[in-house]
Motif scaffolding. Structure first.
Motif, mmCIF file in Angstrom:
data_model
loop_
_atom_site.group_PDB
_atom_site.id
_atom_site.type_symbol
_atom_site.label_atom_id
_atom_site.label_comp_id
_atom_site.label_asym_id
_atom_site.label_seq_id
_atom_site.Cartn_x
_atom_site.Cartn_y
_atom_site.Cartn_z
ATOM 1 N N GLN A 13 0.837 -1.207 0.000
ATOM 2 C CA GLN A 13 0.000 0.000 0.000
ATOM 3 C C GLN A 13 0.867 1.252 0.000
ATOM 4 O O GLN A 13 0.581 2.225 -0.711
ATOM 5 C CB GLN A 13 -0.930 -0.019 1.214
ATOM 6 C CG GLN A 13 -1.997 -1.109 1.144
ATOM 7 C CD GLN A 13 -2.621 -1.421 2.492
ATOM 8 O OE1 GLN A 13 -2.071 -1.059 3.549
ATOM 9 N NE2 GLN A 13 -3.761 -2.084 2.479
ATOM 10 N N LEU A 14 1.932 1.208 0.765
ATOM 11 C CA LEU A 14 2.842 2.347 0.796
ATOM 12 C C LEU A 14 3.531 2.513 -0.560
ATOM 13 O O LEU A 14 3.673 3.633 -1.061
ATOM 14 C CB LEU A 14 3.885 2.137 1.899
ATOM 15 C CG LEU A 14 4.545 3.389 2.461
ATOM 16 C CD1 LEU A 14 3.529 4.286 3.144
ATOM 17 C CD2 LEU A 14 5.637 3.003 3.445
ATOM 18 N N ALA A 15 3.951 1.391 -1.154
ATOM 19 C CA ALA A 15 4.608 1.443 -2.456
ATOM 20 C C ALA A 15 3.682 2.005 -3.526
ATOM 21 O O ALA A 15 4.132 2.657 -4.473
ATOM 22 C CB ALA A 15 5.091 0.048 -2.856
ATOM 23 N N ALA A 16 2.368 1.763 -3.368
ATOM 24 C CA ALA A 16 1.391 2.268 -4.333
ATOM 25 C C ALA A 16 1.036 3.724 -4.086
ATOM 26 O O ALA A 16 0.233 4.304 -4.827
ATOM 27 C CB ALA A 16 0.130 1.413 -4.280
ATOM 28 N N GLY A 17 1.593 4.323 -3.048
ATOM 29 C CA GLY A 17 1.323 5.724 -2.756
ATOM 30 C C GLY A 17 0.106 5.958 -1.884
ATOM 31 O O GLY A 17 -0.308 7.107 -1.706
ATOM 32 N N ASP A 18 -0.456 4.891 -1.312
ATOM 33 C CA ASP A 18 -1.641 5.021 -0.462
ATOM 34 C C ASP A 18 -1.208 4.958 0.999
ATOM 35 O O ASP A 18 -1.471 3.985 1.707
ATOM 36 C CB ASP A 18 -2.643 3.907 -0.788
ATOM 37 C CG ASP A 18 -3.996 4.132 -0.119
ATOM 38 O OD1 ASP A 18 -4.133 5.110 0.647
ATOM 39 O OD2 ASP A 18 -4.911 3.323 -0.353
ATOM 40 N N TRP A 57 5.662 -2.769 14.124
ATOM 41 C CA TRP A 57 4.674 -1.856 13.582
ATOM 42 C C TRP A 57 5.013 -0.402 13.867
ATOM 43 O O TRP A 57 4.546 0.494 13.148
ATOM 44 C CB TRP A 57 3.292 -2.211 14.144
ATOM 45 C CG TRP A 57 2.883 -3.603 13.799
ATOM 46 C CD1 TRP A 57 2.654 -4.634 14.659
ATOM 47 C CD2 TRP A 57 2.680 -4.138 12.489
ATOM 48 N NE1 TRP A 57 2.334 -5.768 13.970
ATOM 49 C CE2 TRP A 57 2.331 -5.495 12.642
ATOM 50 C CE3 TRP A 57 2.753 -3.601 11.205
ATOM 51 C CZ2 TRP A 57 2.063 -6.321 11.551
ATOM 52 C CZ3 TRP A 57 2.490 -4.413 10.119
ATOM 53 C CH2 TRP A 57 2.144 -5.760 10.293
ATOM 54 N N ARG A 58 5.778 -0.135 14.884
ATOM 55 C CA ARG A 58 6.137 1.267 15.157
ATOM 56 C C ARG A 58 6.879 1.861 13.959
ATOM 57 O O ARG A 58 6.621 2.993 13.558
ATOM 58 C CB ARG A 58 7.001 1.372 16.406
ATOM 59 C CG ARG A 58 6.279 1.077 17.691
ATOM 60 C CD ARG A 58 7.115 1.551 18.869
ATOM 61 N NE ARG A 58 6.608 1.050 20.132
ATOM 62 C CZ ARG A 58 7.044 1.458 21.307
ATOM 63 N NH1 ARG A 58 7.986 2.376 21.373
ATOM 64 N NH2 ARG A 58 6.538 0.974 22.420
ATOM 65 N N TYR A 59 7.817 1.097 13.419
ATOM 66 C CA TYR A 59 8.571 1.607 12.271
ATOM 67 C C TYR A 59 7.653 1.814 11.078
ATOM 68 O O TYR A 59 7.753 2.812 10.355
ATOM 69 C CB TYR A 59 9.708 0.655 11.910
ATOM 70 C CG TYR A 59 10.471 1.118 10.699
ATOM 71 C CD1 TYR A 59 11.268 2.257 10.764
ATOM 72 C CD2 TYR A 59 10.373 0.448 9.482
ATOM 73 C CE1 TYR A 59 11.948 2.712 9.645
ATOM 74 C CE2 TYR A 59 11.050 0.894 8.367
ATOM 75 C CZ TYR A 59 11.838 2.020 8.453
ATOM 76 O OH TYR A 59 12.498 2.480 7.343
ATOM 77 N N ARG A 60 6.735 0.884 10.882
ATOM 78 C CA ARG A 60 5.841 0.982 9.732
ATOM 79 C C ARG A 60 4.863 2.150 9.875
ATOM 80 O O ARG A 60 4.514 2.810 8.907
ATOM 81 C CB ARG A 60 5.168 -0.360 9.512
ATOM 82 C CG ARG A 60 6.158 -1.329 8.899
ATOM 83 C CD ARG A 60 5.890 -2.795 9.070
ATOM 84 N NE ARG A 60 6.972 -3.512 8.403
ATOM 85 C CZ ARG A 60 8.109 -3.873 8.993
ATOM 86 N NH1 ARG A 60 8.302 -3.630 10.274
ATOM 87 N NH2 ARG A 60 9.061 -4.489 8.320
ATOM 88 N N LYS A 61 4.413 2.415 11.083
ATOM 89 C CA LYS A 61 3.599 3.607 11.317
ATOM 90 C C LYS A 61 4.428 4.866 11.068
ATOM 91 O O LYS A 61 3.942 5.836 10.469
ATOM 92 C CB LYS A 61 3.048 3.607 12.745
ATOM 93 C CG LYS A 61 1.958 2.603 13.002
ATOM 94 C CD LYS A 61 1.231 2.865 14.309
ATOM 95 C CE LYS A 61 2.160 2.811 15.497
ATOM 96 N NZ LYS A 61 1.468 3.013 16.787
ATOM 97 N N PHE A 62 5.653 4.862 11.543
ATOM 98 C CA PHE A 62 6.539 6.008 11.373
ATOM 99 C C PHE A 62 6.693 6.363 9.898
ATOM 100 O O PHE A 62 6.527 7.524 9.503
ATOM 101 C CB PHE A 62 7.901 5.705 12.000
ATOM 102 C CG PHE A 62 8.974 6.688 11.657
ATOM 103 C CD1 PHE A 62 9.074 7.892 12.320
ATOM 104 C CD2 PHE A 62 9.897 6.403 10.656
ATOM 105 C CE1 PHE A 62 10.071 8.821 11.998
ATOM 106 C CE2 PHE A 62 10.890 7.307 10.330
ATOM 107 C CZ PHE A 62 10.974 8.516 10.994
ATOM 108 N N VAL A 63 6.997 5.368 9.073
ATOM 109 C CA VAL A 63 7.222 5.639 7.653
ATOM 110 C C VAL A 63 5.951 6.159 6.994
ATOM 111 O O VAL A 63 5.981 7.107 6.199
ATOM 112 C CB VAL A 63 7.745 4.376 6.934
ATOM 113 C CG1 VAL A 63 7.884 4.643 5.430
ATOM 114 C CG2 VAL A 63 9.095 3.963 7.497
ATOM 115 N N ALA A 64 4.795 5.561 7.330
ATOM 116 C CA ALA A 64 3.543 6.033 6.750
ATOM 117 C C ALA A 64 3.269 7.485 7.152
ATOM 118 O O ALA A 64 2.817 8.292 6.331
ATOM 119 C CB ALA A 64 2.394 5.130 7.185
#
Length: 235
Positions: free
Chosen positions: A52-57, A84-91
């Motif tokens: 989802q992140l790679a798709a820009g969403d 998940w903390r890192y993944r939230k951070f990047v989003a």
């Protein structure tokens, strides 16, 4: 050989591979299948968020990470980035919600030690540099220069140089990265930090980095599998 259609783990692994090889649309299909077949597969949810992140969403990616954290609070994945903390951070960084991203980085760096905490200091400095406070990024660069044996030192140096607006220095550091067969580095360079890395992605030097990544993963420079001359890897 064809995948067993109801084998969730195989779809998860295939989706992860497609993501690393630069095929996020195909990765997404596999991740969705894996999650539908096994809602308890935390790794598949992580791949789904990454596609989802790679798709820009980034908004959906953030929601996926938050739901996954509630369902799999102890998941850390294959790295020491606090799951998940890192993944939230990047989003949050993708959404330019920098104050929230900074809060995640500060809380996580305070809750960890050693190299994990050190990496989160770098993430925090990236956000600070993007919001007009370059001092922490400069300090992190000095620290990374003093830690040449850190396997991520060149990569994080490149990210910090990019955050400080120095494209040439960022490219020089990326070009000195010794090992690209690593999910974190590969996904970051391919997909993450659009504001920070966007100016670099417009350059032919970025295309050369992608060719180097493809070759490191055993692909042709174009991204095709070694035996292929036409279509890219299929899902």
């Amino acid at each position: 050989a064809a995948l067993r259609q109801r084998y969730a783990q195989a779809h998860h692994w295939w989706g992860e591979l497609m993501l690393l090889l630069g095929r996020p649309e195909r990765a997404s299909r596999r991740a969705i299948l894996a999650v539908n077949l096994n809602p308890d597969n935390a790794g598949a949810r992580r791949v789904l968020r990454d596609t989802q992140l790679a798709a820009g969403d980034a908004q959906t990616a953030l929601a996926t990470a938050r739901r996954a954290q509630r369902k799999h609070p102890d998941y850390s994945g294959s790295t020491g980035y606090m799951g998940w903390r890192y993944r939230k951070f990047v989003a949050l960084v993708h959404l330019q919600r920098y104050e929230e991203a900074l809060q995640v980085a500060e809380e996580t760096s305070a809750a960890t030690t050693g190299r994990t905490a050190d990496r989160w200091h770098t993430y925090r400095a990236l956000v600070q540099a993007q919001t007009g406070t370059p001092g922490p990024a400069q300090q992190r660069l000095t620290r990374l220069q003093d830690a040449p044996n850190d396997p991520l030192s060149r990569f994080h140096t490149a990210l910090l140089r990019a955050a400080l607006g120095n494209k040439a220095a960022a490219f020089r550091a990326f070009e000195q990265v010794a090992e690209w067969v690593d999910g974190y580095k590969t996904e970051t360079l391919r997909y993450h930090y659009p504001v920070l890395l966007g100016p670099l992605r417009e350059s032919t030097r970025y295309d050369a980095l992608l060719r180097a990544i493809n070759e490191a993963w055993g692909l042709q420079p174009s991204g095709h599998l070694p035996a292929q001359t036409g279509s890219p890897p299929d899902a």
